[in-house]
Design an enzyme around this catalytic site. Structure first.
Site, PDB file in Angstrom:
ATOM      1  N   GLU A  79      40.081  74.407 -12.162  1.00  0.00           N
ATOM      2  CA  GLU A  79      40.017  72.799 -11.113  1.00  0.00           C
ATOM      3  C   GLU A  79      40.889  72.644 -10.310  1.00  0.00           C
ATOM      4  O   GLU A  79      39.956  72.199  -9.177  1.00  0.00           O
ATOM      5  CB  GLU A  79      40.021  71.886 -12.631  1.00  0.00           C
ATOM      6  CG  GLU A  79      39.132  71.848 -13.770  1.00  0.00           C
ATOM      7  CD  GLU A  79      37.756  72.171 -13.410  1.00  0.00           C
ATOM      8  OE1 GLU A  79      37.017  73.236 -12.782  1.00  0.00           O
ATOM      9  OE2 GLU A  79      36.998  71.020 -13.479  1.00  0.00           O
ATOM     10  N   THR A 124      31.620  65.003  -3.828  1.00  0.00           N
ATOM     11  CA  THR A 124      32.283  65.087  -4.620  1.00  0.00           C
ATOM     12  C   THR A 124      33.695  64.566  -3.825  1.00  0.00           C
ATOM     13  O   THR A 124      33.996  63.058  -3.716  1.00  0.00           O
ATOM     14  CB  THR A 124      33.536  65.744  -5.256  1.00  0.00           C
ATOM     15  OG1 THR A 124      32.832  66.384  -5.569  1.00  0.00           O
ATOM     16  CG2 THR A 124      34.759  65.641  -6.488  1.00  0.00           C
TER      17      THR A 124
END
Ligand code: ADP
Length: 306
Positions: A128, A181
């Protein structure tokens, strides 16, 4: 056993009031992966189908997560990874997390489980970090534990697996637009008013209690986000209308999945979840926005062997 073929689930993070802490795993939406133990040391990604993602070990989250695991154990052999990617990257339903979580889970199985689930979360978080710049756990935790998970703290890493009622279904609509994002992060305020914080932690408590007692009305009343959704939803086309129509169709609650652009709704029972899907589709058909749509039970098991 030298090879495993697995289903690794898509996940919904930022569940309404549980921004950055509450996530859940899906049952029928996810990727397939094959992990093979081989003589040659190291990690190689030998095949990717479905989506265009990097094949280099250091650029693919699966490679990075696998290397994080191998850095903590002696191995005189290596692993090959095949990914059949069904979750579109950037959709907001944990595309990168599915790969990171899947690979470390499978390698741990092939090594006869030297690591516990929290360790696996730690390794998957390194994937991640590659995808988003932040080693967050809110997608990899539900993928690895199944059901609902709460990331109570990062230091130390404390993840709680929350009881998941049997009849909970998710409907997810993914409008085919890009929300970066970074934009979704930058738009947020850095402070929260005490008034909003009080409402928010009331709802988090209500949601957790509703999940444990299988009180669907309480779950519905608690699926409210007074802090992030009012700001972030402006990045998603017709968010308010999709939410309004989902609730009218019987959804318990509706919010932004991850950092968007997917929108999720939770419902009691598949019949209602399908009705919600129909109402979401109507909104986007009317304004001519392309979309993918998924209906899935909440997955209590997490990753599964195929
Ligand atoms: P989502 O918004 O669905 O959670 P992410 O934003 O987490 O998706 O991940 C997408 C980014 O990670 C993309 O830049 C993609 O190229 C990169 N990436 C690298 N490896 C993978 C992988 N195995 N699966 C998905 N995305 C990957």
């Amino acid at each position: 056993m030298n090879e495993l073929r697995i289903f690794t689930p898509a996940t919904i993070a930022n569940i309404s009031c549980g921004f950055d802490v509450l996530g859940l795993a899906l049952d029928t939406v996810g990727d397939e992966m094959t992990i093979r133990k081989v003589k040659k040391k190291g990690i190689r990604i030998t095949k990717i189908t479905g989506q265009n993602i990097p094949t280099e070990t250091h650029k693919n989250v699966a490679g990075v997560a696998a290397l994080a695991l191998l850095s903590e154990i002696e191995c005189d052999f290596g692993f090959e990874i095949e990914i059949n990617k069904k979750i579109k990257p950037g959709s907001g339903i944990g595309s990168s997390a599915a790969s990171s979580a899947g690979v470390v889970w499978a390698i741990n199985e092939l090594l006869h489980k030297p690591f516990n689930t929290i360790d696996l979360v730690r390794f998957a978080m390194e994937g991640e970090r590659l995808a988003t710049g932040v080693a967050h756990a809110d997608n990899v935790a539900p993928a690895l534990f199944g059901g609902f998970t709460l990331v109570r703290s990062y230091e130390p890493l404390d993840i709680i697996s929350i009881h998941t009622p049997n009849e909970l279904y998710a409907t997810i609509i993914h409008p085919q637009i890009e929300v970066k994002t970074a934009d979704a992060r930058n738009i947020l305020k850095t402070t929260v008013s005490l008034k909003d914080a009080i409402k928010q932690w009331g709802n988090v408590g209500g949601l957790i209690s509703g999940l444990y007692t299988e009180d669907y009305d309480l779950i519905g009343r608690s699926l409210e986000d007074h802090i992030v959704e009012p700001i972030r939803s402006i990045l998603i086309p017709a968010f308010n209308l999709v939410k309004q129509q989902s609730l009218l169709a019987g959804a318990l609650g509706c919010g932004i999945s991850g950092s968007g652009p997917s929108i999720f709704a939770l419902s009691k029972g598949k019949k209602t979840a399908l009705k919600v899907a129909k109402s979401m589709k109507l909104v986007y058909d009317e304004i001519a926005i392309d979309y993918d749509i998924h209906v899935s039970k909440v997955n209590k098991q997490g990753i599964k062997i195929l």
